[in-house]
Design an enzyme around this catalytic site. Structure first.
Site, PDB file in Angstrom:
ATOM      1  N   GLU A  79      -3.259  38.811 -49.552  1.00 28.12           N
ATOM      2  CA  GLU A  79      -2.928  37.617 -48.772  1.00 28.12           C
ATOM      3  C   GLU A  79      -3.680  37.635 -47.442  1.00 28.12           C
ATOM      4  O   GLU A  79      -3.355  36.906 -46.527  1.00 28.12           O
ATOM      5  CB  GLU A  79      -1.429  37.514 -48.550  1.00 28.12           C
ATOM      6  CG  GLU A  79      -0.807  38.698 -47.860  1.00 28.12           C
ATOM      7  CD  GLU A  79       0.666  38.484 -47.580  1.00 28.12           C
ATOM      8  OE1 GLU A  79       0.988  37.555 -46.831  1.00 28.12           O
ATOM      9  OE2 GLU A  79       1.485  39.242 -48.116  1.00 28.12           O
ATOM     10  N   CYS A 111       3.209  39.114 -50.803  1.00 30.75           N
ATOM     11  CA  CYS A 111       3.222  40.531 -51.204  1.00 30.75           C
ATOM     12  C   CYS A 111       3.395  40.723 -52.698  1.00 30.75           C
ATOM     13  O   CYS A 111       3.383  41.861 -53.179  1.00 30.75           O
ATOM     14  CB  CYS A 111       4.332  41.277 -50.477  1.00 30.75           C
ATOM     15  SG  CYS A 111       4.133  41.260 -48.712  1.00 30.75           S
ATOM     16  N   HIS A 233       9.630  46.867 -52.819  1.00 30.27           N
ATOM     17  CA  HIS A 233       8.623  46.460 -51.838  1.00 30.27           C
ATOM     18  C   HIS A 233       9.165  46.857 -50.460  1.00 30.27           C
ATOM     19  O   HIS A 233      10.315  46.539 -50.126  1.00 30.27           O
ATOM     20  CB  HIS A 233       8.403  44.941 -51.922  1.00 30.27           C
ATOM     21  CG  HIS A 233       7.691  44.385 -50.718  1.00 30.27           C
ATOM     22  ND1 HIS A 233       6.460  44.850 -50.327  1.00 30.27           N
ATOM     23  CD2 HIS A 233       8.056  43.443 -49.802  1.00 30.27           C
ATOM     24  CE1 HIS A 233       6.083  44.197 -49.229  1.00 30.27           C
ATOM     25  NE2 HIS A 233       7.032  43.352 -48.887  1.00 30.27           N
TER      26      HIS A 233
HETATM   27  P1  HMG Z   1      14.173  42.539 -34.666  1.00 32.53           P
HETATM   28  O1  HMG Z   1      14.861  41.284 -34.200  1.00 32.53           O
HETATM   29  O2  HMG Z   1      13.107  43.096 -33.810  1.00 32.53           O
HETATM   30  O3  HMG Z   1      15.167  43.721 -34.882  1.00 32.53           O
HETATM   31  O4  HMG Z   1      13.578  42.211 -36.118  1.00 32.53           O
HETATM   32  P2  HMG Z   1      16.773  43.712 -35.005  1.00 32.53           P
HETATM   33  O5  HMG Z   1      17.383  43.346 -33.724  1.00 32.53           O
HETATM   34  O6  HMG Z   1      17.193  42.960 -36.229  1.00 32.53           O
HETATM   35  O7  HMG Z   1      16.989  45.271 -35.239  1.00 32.53           O
HETATM   36  C1  HMG Z   1      16.483  45.886 -36.374  1.00 32.53           C
HETATM   37  C2  HMG Z   1      17.466  46.980 -36.780  1.00 32.53           C
HETATM   38  O8  HMG Z   1      17.418  48.008 -35.789  1.00 32.53           O
HETATM   39  C3  HMG Z   1      18.915  46.526 -36.865  1.00 32.53           C
HETATM   40  O9  HMG Z   1      19.486  47.202 -37.954  1.00 32.53           O
HETATM   41  C4  HMG Z   1      19.507  47.024 -35.562  1.00 32.53           C
HETATM   42  O10 HMG Z   1      20.906  47.250 -35.625  1.00 32.53           O
HETATM   43  C5  HMG Z   1      18.756  48.329 -35.408  1.00 32.53           C
HETATM   44  P3  HMG Z   1      20.070  46.382 -39.206  1.00 32.53           P
HETATM   45  O11 HMG Z   1      21.170  45.549 -38.693  1.00 32.53           O
HETATM   46  O12 HMG Z   1      18.936  45.527 -39.714  1.00 32.53           O
HETATM   47  O13 HMG Z   1      20.490  47.449 -40.162  1.00 32.53           O
HETATM   48  N1  HMG Z   1      18.717  48.846 -34.032  1.00 32.53           N
HETATM   49  C6  HMG Z   1      18.857  50.161 -33.728  1.00 32.53           C
HETATM   50  N2  HMG Z   1      19.074  51.240 -34.511  1.00 32.53           N
HETATM   51  C7  HMG Z   1      19.162  52.459 -33.904  1.00 32.53           C
HETATM   52  N3  HMG Z   1      19.069  52.620 -32.560  1.00 32.53           N
HETATM   53  C8  HMG Z   1      18.858  51.562 -31.750  1.00 32.53           C
HETATM   54  C9  HMG Z   1      18.744  50.263 -32.334  1.00 32.53           C
HETATM   55  N4  HMG Z   1      18.526  49.016 -31.838  1.00 32.53           N
HETATM   56  C10 HMG Z   1      18.518  48.167 -32.885  1.00 32.53           C
HETATM   57  N5  HMG Z   1      18.758  51.738 -30.420  1.00 32.53           N
HETATM   58  C11 HMG Z   1      12.478  42.424 -38.222  1.00 32.53           C
HETATM   59  C12 HMG Z   1      13.317  43.136 -37.138  1.00 32.53           C
HETATM   60  C13 HMG Z   1      12.304  43.374 -39.385  1.00 32.53           C
HETATM   61  C14 HMG Z   1      13.203  41.165 -38.678  1.00 32.53           C
HETATM   62  C15 HMG Z   1      11.113  42.058 -37.600  1.00 32.53           C
HETATM   63  O14 HMG Z   1      10.396  43.238 -37.356  1.00 32.53           O
HETATM   64  C16 HMG Z   1      10.267  41.151 -38.485  1.00 32.53           C
HETATM   65  O15 HMG Z   1      10.339  39.924 -38.373  1.00 32.53           O
HETATM   66  N6  HMG Z   1       9.391  41.731 -39.389  1.00 32.53           N
HETATM   67  C17 HMG Z   1       8.506  40.942 -40.249  1.00 32.53           C
HETATM   68  C18 HMG Z   1       9.211  40.251 -41.391  1.00 32.53           C
HETATM   69  C19 HMG Z   1       9.659  41.199 -42.478  1.00 32.53           C
HETATM   70  O16 HMG Z   1       9.202  42.312 -42.598  1.00 32.53           O
HETATM   71  N7  HMG Z   1      10.588  40.724 -43.344  1.00 32.53           N
HETATM   72  C20 HMG Z   1      11.073  41.546 -44.445  1.00 32.53           C
HETATM   73  C21 HMG Z   1      11.531  40.744 -45.643  1.00 32.53           C
HETATM   74  S1  HMG Z   1      10.279  39.582 -46.189  1.00 32.53           S
HETATM   75  C22 HMG Z   1       9.122  40.588 -47.033  1.00 32.53           C
HETATM   76  O17 HMG Z   1       9.381  41.706 -47.347  1.00 32.53           O
HETATM   77  C23 HMG Z   1       7.791  39.981 -47.308  1.00 32.53           C
HETATM   78  C24 HMG Z   1       6.679  40.405 -46.380  1.00 32.53           C
HETATM   79  O18 HMG Z   1       6.239  41.719 -46.716  1.00 32.53           O
HETATM   80  C25 HMG Z   1       5.512  39.405 -46.417  1.00 32.53           C
HETATM   81  C26 HMG Z   1       4.956  38.964 -47.747  1.00 32.53           C
HETATM   82  O19 HMG Z   1       5.609  38.821 -48.770  1.00 32.53           O
HETATM   83  O20 HMG Z   1       3.750  38.656 -47.716  1.00 32.53           O
HETATM   84  C27 HMG Z   1       7.121  40.465 -44.905  1.00 32.53           C
END
Ligand code: HMG
Length: 389
Positions: A79, A111, A233
């Site tokens: 992609e 992906c 994935h």
């Molecule tokens: P964010 O808003 O930065 O993080 O987004 P958050 O506030 O949701 O925190 C993440 C986790 O860290 C949470 O845990 C927090 O509690 C924890 P969860 O509730 O998820 O279990 N946390 C802590 N833990 C320990 N100590 C601390 C602490 N503070 C917070 N101090 C997000 C995170 C992954 C959403 C962001 O990085 C993002 O948008 N990533 C890109 C999108 C993505 O990867 N999506 C995945 C599903 S879609 C997919 O897999 C397809 C893809 O590969 C693309 C394709 O298909 O081409 C992406």
């Protein structure tokens, strides 16, 4: 007739950022990245690598006997292509001096493109058992500096040779796909980074996991006890834990413990390399084989593929007697330990110093790296590549 993966090659670029360094630079708690998201390091892509060179470098890591005159199809799933028209697969055929009497084309669906390629290759070999196919999942995950997805960036490619009587993994005829049009993640033409709703994408992924596993089990009567490992994935490794947790209420303790331990082994390389989009699921297969010395020939492995937009598919395969020798495990360890750690400022400079999209002439300076293939630049509108050999 048994058909499946005969050998795997992996490539990732030679630079990375430590995510504790990145957390400090972004004012976040390091534990958010290393525990909350589950990533330790993030690959940084030099201007000398694009999806063509990543793909060719991954295929270059395949065992010498795996590509021969039987090759009939070359597919790149990606992609992050560099041309709106021409397939990266054609450039791969040229760079690797492959048999030109092949079908060469690319597949795109976020992906999921690597899995679409793998299963198309399986059908091709079923129709032509004397032929083989090369499927390469190759991507660069870029979300932008200080963006929400920054910590989930990465880059790399996984090359899979598909054949009859495969020596690594026989694929079962049980693949089940689910497709639904959703706006969780997409990249309109001309944009260099995706439009992504991170939290929505995470819940969409889990919704697909639930739907696909439930239907697979009702159609194929498989149970968690049948699987030595479930692979997912991995856009970031916490996602795999969330997926397993979503399935766990229906598991007994022994299955849950085994699948949790194996998922941890299957997540090790992703923790260091990051999201490689189409290749991520296959990176977790490589990781399982390199990191878990308890899996055996005859073990059944389940694989869940997810591509935003979105398509989810679950399928399974059985490890073959020679599986551990069909990946250059020592070469992978060497490639990773030779990587160079960049500080955050260096990473930011590299991030912005890519060969711009478009067709203007440019030369990319040569870089010290172990990669055989690298981007040379663009001349007369077309990219050209260097081959160190
Ligand atoms: P964010 O808003 O930065 O993080 O987004 P958050 O506030 O949701 O925190 C993440 C986790 O860290 C949470 O845990 C927090 O509690 C924890 P969860 O509730 O998820 O279990 N946390 C802590 N833990 C320990 N100590 C601390 C602490 N503070 C917070 N101090 C997000 C995170 C992954 C959403 C962001 O990085 C993002 O948008 N990533 C890109 C999108 C993505 O990867 N999506 C995945 C599903 S879609 C997919 O897999 C397809 C893809 O590969 C693309 C394709 O298909 O081409 C992406």
């Amino acid at each position: 007739m048994d058909i499946g993966i005969d050998a795997i090659g992996l490539f990732t670029p030679h630079w990375y950022v430590d995510l504790v360094d990145l957390a400090h630079a972004r004012g976040d708690e390091p534990a958010k990245y290393t525990i909350g998201i589950g990533q330790d390091q993030m690959t940084v892509t030099p201007a000398t690598q694009d999806v063509v060179t990543l793909a060719a470098n991954a295929a270059n890591q395949l065992p010498a006997d795996s590509l021969d005159e039987r090759l009939g199809m070359v597919i790149v799933g990606s992609e992050s292509g560099v041309d709106e028209s021409k397939a990266a697969a054609i450039s791969v055929v040229k760079l690797l001096h492959l048999n030109p009497w092949v079908r060469a084309f690319d597949i795109k669906e976020a992906c999921y493109g690597g899995t679409a390629g793998l299963l198309a290759a399986r059908d091709f070999v079923a129709a032509h058992p004397d032929k083989t196919a090369l499927v390469i999942a190759s991507d660069i995950a870029r979300y932008g500096l200080a963006s929400g997805g920054e910590v989930t960036q990465g880059a790399g490619a996984v090359a899979l040779v598909v054949s009859a009587q495969p020596k690594l993994l026989v694929l079962h005829d049980d693949a089940l796909a689910y497709t639904e049009d959703i706006p969780d993640f997409f990249r309109p033409t001309g944009m260099t980074v995706p439009v992504v709703d991170g939290h929505y994408s995470t819940s969409a992924y889990l919704d697909f996991v639930g739907k696909v596993f439930a239907r697979h089990q009702s159609q194929h009567h498989d149970q968690y006890g049948d699987y030595a490992a479930l692979l997912f994935h991995l856009p970031f490794t916490k996602m795999g834990k969330k997926a397993l947790a979503a399935l766990a209420p229906a598991m007994n303790d022994a299955d849950h413990q085994r699948l949790t331990e194996r998922l941890a082994a299957a997540s090790q390389l992703s923790r260091r390399i990051g999201n490689i989009y189409t290749g991520s699921l296959y990176l977790s297969l490589v990781s399982l084989i390199c990191e878990d010395k308890t899996i055996r020939s005859g073990d059944r492995i389940g694989l869940f593929s997810y591509g935003s937009g979105a398509v989810g598919e679950f399928f399974s395969g059985t490890l073959q007697p020679d599986f551990a020798n069909r990946i250059d495990q020592a070469g992978i360890q060497q490639m990773l330990s030779a990587r160079v750690r960049l500080n955050v400022l260096e990473y930011e400079q590299v991030f912005t110093a890519q060969l711009p999209l478009g067709d203007a002439d440019a030369t990319v300076p040569v870089e010290e790296s172990t990669a055989r293939f690298s981007v040379g630049g663009r001349a007369n509108h077309a990219r050209w590549y260097r081959d160190q050999q």
